[in-house]
Design an enzyme around this catalytic site. Structure first.
Site, PDB file in Angstrom:
ATOM      1  N   SER A  11       0.814  -1.203   0.000  1.00 33.02           N
ATOM      2  CA  SER A  11       0.000   0.000   0.000  1.00 33.02           C
ATOM      3  C   SER A  11       0.853   1.261   0.000  1.00 33.02           C
ATOM      4  CB  SER A  11      -0.898  -0.043   1.244  1.00 33.02           C
ATOM      5  OG  SER A  11      -1.127   1.235   1.745  1.00 33.02           O
ATOM      6  N   LYS A  12       0.540   2.142  -0.921  1.00 29.29           N
ATOM      7  CA  LYS A  12       1.282   3.405  -1.012  1.00 29.29           C
ATOM      8  C   LYS A  12       1.119   4.212   0.273  1.00 29.29           C
ATOM      9  CE  LYS A  12       0.910   7.816  -3.438  1.00 29.29           C
ATOM     10  NZ  LYS A  12       2.269   8.301  -3.608  1.00 29.29           N
ATOM     11  N   SER A  13      -0.111   4.178   0.828  1.00 25.30           N
ATOM     12  CA  SER A  13      -0.334   5.012   2.011  1.00 25.30           C
ATOM     13  C   SER A  13       0.418   4.472   3.231  1.00 25.30           C
ATOM     14  CB  SER A  13      -1.831   5.131   2.303  1.00 25.30           C
ATOM     15  OG  SER A  13      -2.366   3.864   2.551  1.00 25.30           O
ATOM     16  N   GLN A  14       0.872   3.226   3.162  1.00 21.46           N
ATOM     17  CA  GLN A  14       1.691   2.688   4.260  1.00 21.46           C
ATOM     18  C   GLN A  14       3.180   2.925   3.990  1.00 21.46           C
ATOM     19  OE1 GLN A  14       0.854   1.582   7.146  1.00 21.46           O
ATOM     20  NE2 GLN A  14      -1.335   1.298   6.890  1.00 21.46           N
ATOM     21  N   GLY A  15       3.444   3.604   2.876  1.00 19.94           N
ATOM     22  CA  GLY A  15       4.840   3.927   2.577  1.00 19.94           C
ATOM     23  C   GLY A  15       5.518   2.970   1.617  1.00 19.94           C
TER      24      GLY A  15
END
Ligand code: GLU
Length: 515
Positions: A285-289
């Protein structure tokens, strides 16, 4: 029957690696079967538009080498290929379903729905629309439509029985209809929801194989009900297992990381007594980096390596070979090789792949790819990039490492004299001093015009032989003295050549002065 597959991204502004993989598999299957690969932009369910996001999709696909036969930018017989440009197509289909009783107008206000949702939440239940408007008399529906009241159209899901479909990966998937919600098909703004548009689009575009992430698996029974309601043959469904990663987890709302605890529930501490973040298995996930495709390219991963690695992340070839060009994958990709369990993105493995690909580049290709990275640390007018590239190719894993690997050439790093100590080379600061004093006049005696690796090598080696010292006792200190580092691309002669006579002598004198 011609195989027609589609990649249907929503324009988010980046290419998630999971999406890249879906695009890749969808493309490969069409190519393998001699069919058509279609690009469709799904922009009707977007909360807000991300400027330039569609261009990111074109650009990413182009970079990856995934070319579509039909799509917004190349046209085709089933256009337009952007959902928002098809917006007038959907309502007539929805109205057809209303006529046959498979859908109905709903006039419920936001307040009523919010209340019902809160009510359900209080009871700990998931909200399900109560079919309130299904039971409105036909005349009332017409009257309210004529009066210009705001409406949506909902799917009328049967309250009993089962809804199911067959999936290539998951087999027969079946759910009780009473667990399904009467989803909105047409929203108040007249636009379709994704749930409706994907079915209409897949059918009207003649899609034979729908490949997508397994997050759509729970909705697929509803889609199948729509196919049945229209009397259409559903496509072959291939819901891909997710791309997972082992990494830290951050609460999106609070921004706090999940911290590691031991069996007793106490925080796990590192050697400095600081609490350690937990490592969990979760979806990439992008939002998790986690990196996107663009992030990896920007980090200096080669496109070919990323594509090869992603192809294997959820698909296994028949033989032992792991290295495939896109063209080769087009020949061998099959549905049988698709994994039935989640795959794990492993950056170290990708880095290994990348290093292998870098090694396979011709020196010219390598130089071309490396030059912009070298230029971040070094002035191309002052350094021989070609020679540097030869020295670096075998040790480059990712191009972004290069500036740090070569910046010692631009600026002499501070170092401790203990760096001269090397057991195997049988040297220490004291021996280094003798060696450097011995070798200094030798170097000083080489004129600028003759300053080459060969001359340096021959002159220094002759002097070493004469001095009775061991090679390492001179070469190790010399390298340290002019580079300030124990790890460098190339040895003393290569570095001296790259630095040039003046800088080499300056550094040598400076280092000698500190001994
Ligand atoms: N627009 C959806 C997404 O970006 C694609 C779903 C599908 O392939 O049907 O996730």
């Amino acid at each position: 029957m011609e195989v027609r597959t589609r990649f249907a991204p929503s324009p988010t502004g980046f290419m998630h690696l999971g999406n890249l993989r879906t695009a890749l598999y969808t493309y490969l299957y069409a190519r393998r079967m001699g069919g058509k690969f279609i690009l469709r932009i799904e922009d009707t369910d977007q909360e807000r538009e991300v400027p330039g996001a569609v261009d990111v999709i074109y650009k990413s696909l182009k970079t990856a080498g995934i070319s579509h036969d039909e799509g917004p930018d190349v046209g085709g017989p089933c256009g337009p290929y952007i959902q928002s440009q098809r917006k007038d197509m959907y309502l007539p289909y929805a109205k057809k379903l209303v006529e046959t009783g498979h859908a109905y107008y709903c006039f419920c206000t936001k307040e009523r729905l919010d209340e019902a949702r809160a009510e359900a939440e209080k009871k700990g239940e998931t909200f399900k629309y109560d079919k309130h408007c299904l039971h409105l008399p036909k005349e009332e529906v017409q009257r309210r439509l004529d009066a210009g009241e705001s409406w949506v159209i909902r799917q009328n899901i049967p309250t009993t029985g089962k809804a199911g479909f067959d999936d290539v990966i998951y087999g027969h998937v079946e759910v009780d209809c009473d667990t399904l919600d009467d989803n909105v098909l047409i929203k108040a703004d007249g636009l379709p929801t994704y749930n409706f548009a994907n079915v209409i689009d897949d059918h009207t575009m003649g899609i034979t194989h729908v490949m997508r992430g397994n997050e759509y698996l729970p909705s697929a029974p509803k889609y199948n009900l729509l196919y049945e309601a229209f009397g259409w043959t559903p496509p072959t469904y291939i819901h891909l297992t997710p791309v997972m990663v082992e990494g830290t987890y951050r609460n999106k709302k609070t921004g706090e990381y999940l911290m590691a605890t031991d069996e007793a529930g106490n925080p796990v501490l590192d050697e400095n007594g600081q609490p350690v973040k937990a490592i969990v298995k979760r979806k990439l996930s992008k939002s998790q980096g986690d990196p996107t495709y663009e992030d990896l390219l920007a980090e200096g991963y080669l496109n070919e390596a990323i594509v090869n690695y992603m192809a294997l992340l959820g698909w296994s070839p028949r033989g032992e070979n792991e290295f495939f060009t896109l063209k080769e994958l087009e020949q061998v990709f099959d549905l049988e090789g698709l994994s039935k369990s989640p795959s794990f993105f492993d950056k170290a493995k990708l880095t290994w792949f990348n290093a292998e690909y870098i090694r396979k580049l011709t020196p010219e290709q390598y130089l071309e790819a490396a030059a912009p990275w070298l230029a971040k640390a070094l002035d191309p007018a002052k350094f021989d990039f070609k020679r540097l590239a030869e020295l670096l190719q075998a040790r480059t894993e990712v191009f972004s490492q290069l500036p740090e690997m070569v910046d010692f050439l631009a600026k002499m790093p501070e170092f401790d004299n203990e760096l001269y100590t090397h057991k195997k080379m049988k040297t220490n600061p004291e021996i280094a001093k003798t060696a450097l004093e011995m070798v200094r006049p030798v170097l000083a005696g080489i004129p600028e015009a003759d300053w080459s690796e060969t001359t340096l090598h021959d002159a220094v080696m002759a002097a070493v032989a004469e001095s009775g010292m061991k090679n390492g006792q001179v070469l190790w200190p010399l390298r340290i003295a002019i580079s300030g580092k124990a790890n460098t691309p190339g040895g003393a002669f290569e570095i001296a050549y790259l630095l040039g006579r003046e800088e080499t002598m300056r550094r040598l004198d400076q280092s000698l002065g500190k001994l």
